[in-house]
Design an enzyme around this catalytic site. Structure first.
Site, PDB file in Angstrom:
ATOM      1  N   ASP A   1       0.869   3.841   1.925  1.00 39.67           N
ATOM      2  CA  ASP A   1       0.909   4.290   3.151  1.00 39.67           C
ATOM      3  C   ASP A   1       2.033   4.116   3.965  1.00 39.67           C
ATOM      4  O   ASP A   1       2.938   3.103   3.512  1.00 39.67           O
ATOM      5  CB  ASP A   1      -0.425   4.293   3.875  1.00 39.67           C
TER       6      ASP A   1
ATOM      7  N   ASP B   1       0.769  -1.281   0.008  1.00 44.54           N
ATOM      8  CA  ASP B   1       0.072  -0.302   0.184  1.00 44.54           C
ATOM      9  C   ASP B   1       0.884   1.088   0.029  1.00 44.54           C
ATOM     10  O   ASP B   1       1.843   1.184   0.419  1.00 44.54           O
ATOM     11  CB  ASP B   1      -0.907   0.123   1.236  1.00 44.54           C
TER      12      ASP B   1
END
Ligand code: 0RA
Length: 660
Positions: A508, A506
């Site tokens: 993030d 991801d």
């Protein structure tokens, strides 16, 4: 009559040479990659490194101790040194200034025999004329013989003959090159301060008498000065900044069979082996004879010492080479007059005489050192014994798991959705964070050549774990058996079941942590995969922008703002307002922007379209430009000390995970 004839001949020769110059320039501009590796950021930075290498050559023969690299406001770069200055006298054969010859004729540098340790492999040592050929313009100023000389070029061709433009102070000499990389050649012409600083720092460690300054005058005016009186000793200290050393760094300097050899090493509390080797200042990623010589003498000398001093009980446990290198940080730097570079990336030294030179010198000096420092000797041997015991334990653990076939590729992990073809060259595996993204990837992929391995949660931090614990970790075992090419010393990149290993996490903080954990594992235990260029990082988009039926994907803020601008929506103020929100879903004049929080939010088609389809995706290849800094990054990010990690992440937030 005779005179006139001679003159005709000379000008004929002159024009013949001019044609050769043109041909040379054309060759370089037509196939730049053959000379500088590639035309991406890496090749771009090689231009500066090439000029600096010439300055370093001057330093190696004792004529230069200051080098200054500047990134100028207009995007050009200036490299200034206080060496002898490129000769300017009229070259007897070429009938023009030697300076012009050096700057325009391929490989002319060598003709002048400027250094006895010529670099003849890798990407270095191609000559400043290559830099000139690949520059929109280049200006050179030489201080020599109390005078200052100047010449300017466009795409490698001189505009006018070399001109005397002033005086130089008494005893003052040196070369200043300023060049603008050619946008027609390079994909990017933006120099990165950190990339350059990293190499300058390395060069300063390797050449302790030199001071290298680097300055970025573009924005902020970043500046660093590198000068390390302690040379390799300080290099090792730098590499081990967040490890606990077991003893004072051991330093060896000497010459054997005309080969200058310098080694610094120490043992630390870490389990990793970190040996960096250099030949003529070039990082030999693939090792070679100098490294073999060092390892052989280390094993033999320590073994002899241990037995002689009864530190190992006979018959109890036998120590292998690996045991003598666990927790070892070492830098080896040799100068070889005519290096033979071999291997995939031409970074493996082949000269057999270098092996015996290093082996003999290092053996003698270590033996001497241990005699004089028995307490250190004892500590080191005890550390190696603990390594041998752990290795024994790991072997048992591995045997156990082998019996269960868990590490065998006949028994692939259950979570793996394999591809249908088996030719590794055309197969790729996506290692995916999380079961839900894994599910989308499985549905979206082209199952013919794409395999998916979903991982659950965070994988083990191998930087802090012993081998037996690493082998107990399920996620790691799944990766090992999916790749199917062994592990550590037994790893063989050629057996990899996939030609591309693509990490997909991801966008993030968690995702980047998982990616770093995966890279750490691959770097420590399957390094050949990285040096062979088989490891990639997937680039999922950050935003989807929708206007009516049209859909756009943006892979970073910049792109997002550009798209919004095109769609006549002001993206900037919106970014500011919404900065703290992880997800925004905003309707602006009929434009819908959604930020992907995770891969799992994309449906299989979207994932295929944006991230997995080889026709349209971008994947970042993980390279080992500098093994020393890669080690430093992993060790800083993954080691025990919190403080250096914090500093590092603050400084490199943007690059921390990709800069290896
Ligand atoms: C040819 C011959 C000599 C030095 C150089 C080239 C030289 C090139 C560069 C490029 C950047 N800085 C440089 N410094 C020197 C030998 C000079 C002599 O014999 O006096």
């Amino acid at each position: 009559m005779a005179k006139a004839k001679a003159k005709t001949k000379t000008s004929k020769e002159y024009s013949a040479r001019s044609i050769n110059v043109l041909k040379g320039l054309e060759a370089v501009r037509k196939r730049p990659a053959m000379y500088i590796g590639d035309v991406s950021a890496r090749g771009l930075h090689h231009l500066i490194n090439e000029v600096v290498d010439n300055s370093i050559d001057e330093a190696l023969v004792g004529y230069c101790d200051k080098i200054k690299v500047t990134i100028n406001k207009d995007g050009s770069s200036t490299i200034e040194d206080n060496g002898r200055g490129i000769p300017v006298d009229i070259h007897p054969v070429e009938k023009r200034s030697a300076l012009e010859v050096v700057m325009t004729v391929l490989h002319a540098g060598g003709k002048f025999d400027k250094s006895s340790y010529k670099v003849s492999g890798g990407l270095h040592g191609v000559g400043v004329s290559v830099v000139n050929a690949l520059s929109e313009w280049l200006k050179v100023e030489v201080k020599r013989n109390g005078k200052t000389y100047f010449q300017e070029y466009k795409r490698g061709l001189p505009l006018k003959p070399v001109k005397e433009i002033g005086k130089a102070k008494r005893g003052e000499s040196g070369t200043t090159v300023t060049f603008m990389p050619d946008k027609e050649i390079f994909k990017t012409t933006e120099f990165r301060f950190d990339t350059l600083a990293e190499r300058m720092r390395e060069l300063a460690y390797l050449n302790k008498n030199i001071t290298i300054k680097i300055k970025d005058t573009r924005n902020g005016g970043e500046e660093e000065t590198f000068h390390f009186k302690g040379g390799l000793i300080e290099f090792v200290k730098y590499l081990d900044a967040s490890r606990q050393p077991l003893h004072k760094t051991i330093y060896i300097e000497g010459e054997k069979d005309n080969t200058p050899i310098e080694v610094a090493f120490q043992y630390t509390d870490s389990y990793a082996e970190n040996i960096f080797s250099y030949v003529n200042n070039i990082n030999t990623h693939e090792g070679g004879t100098h490294l073999v010589g060092f390892k052989t003498s280390l094993t033999r000398t320590l073994n002899n010492y241990a037995y002689k001093n009864k530190l190992i009980k006979e018959g109890k446990i036998s120590l292998t080479g690996d045991d003598f290198r666990e927790g070892l940080t070492a830098v080896i730097s040799v100068k070889v007059a005519e290096p033979q570079f071999e291997g995939q990336t031409k970074t493996k030294l082949g000269n057999s005489e270098t092996k015996s030179a290093v082996e003999t010198l290092v053996g003698e000096k270590i033996a001497e050192y241990l005699e004089e420092n028995p307490s250190i000797g004892k500590k080191v041997i005890e550390k190696c014994m603990r390594a041998a015991e752990a290795r024994e334990a790991a072997r048992k653990a591995r045997d156990l798991s082998r019996r269960k076939n868990a590490l065998d590729n006949l028994n692939l992990p259950g979570k793996l959705a394999d591809c249908s073809i088996t030719d590794p060259e055309h197969c790729e595996i996506y290692i995916v964070e999380g079961d839900s993204a894994g599910g989308s990837a499985k549905q979206g992929r082209d199952r013919k050549f794409q395999a998916i391995l979903p991982l659950r949660g965070k994988i083990l931090n191998v930087e802090k774990a012993k081998m037996n614990r690493i082998l107990e970790n399920n996620e790691i075992r799944a990766i090992i058996s999916a790749i199917g090419a062994g592990l550590g010393a037994e790893f063989s990149e050629k057996e990899s079941r996939y030609g591309k290993i693509i990490l997909m996490t991801d966008a993030d903080v968690d995702g980047s942590h998982i990616r770093t954990l995966l890279l750490t594992f691959l770097y420590r235990h399957m390094k050949e995969l990285i040096t062979a260029g088989k490891v990639y990082i997937a680039q999922p988009p950050l935003y989807k922008i929708k206007k009516g039926k049209e859909e756009f994907y943006a892979y970073d803020e910049d792109e997002r703002n550009k798209i919004l601008k095109r769609l006549k929506v002001n993206g900037k103020s919106d970014t500011k307002k919404k900065k703290s929100e992880a997800k925004e879903n905003k309707d602006l004049k009929g434009v819908n922007i959604s930020r992907y929080k995770g891969l799992g939010e994309m449906n299989p088609e979207q994932l295929w379209e944006t991230t997995m389809n080889p026709e349209t995706r971008t994947v970042l290849q993980v390279t080992l430009e500098s093994a020393a800094s890669a080690d430093k990054i992993f060790e800083t990010l993954m080691g025990d000390d919190v403080e250096p990690r914090k500093n590092f992440i603050e400084k490199h937030a943007k690059y921390a995970n990709l800069d290896v």
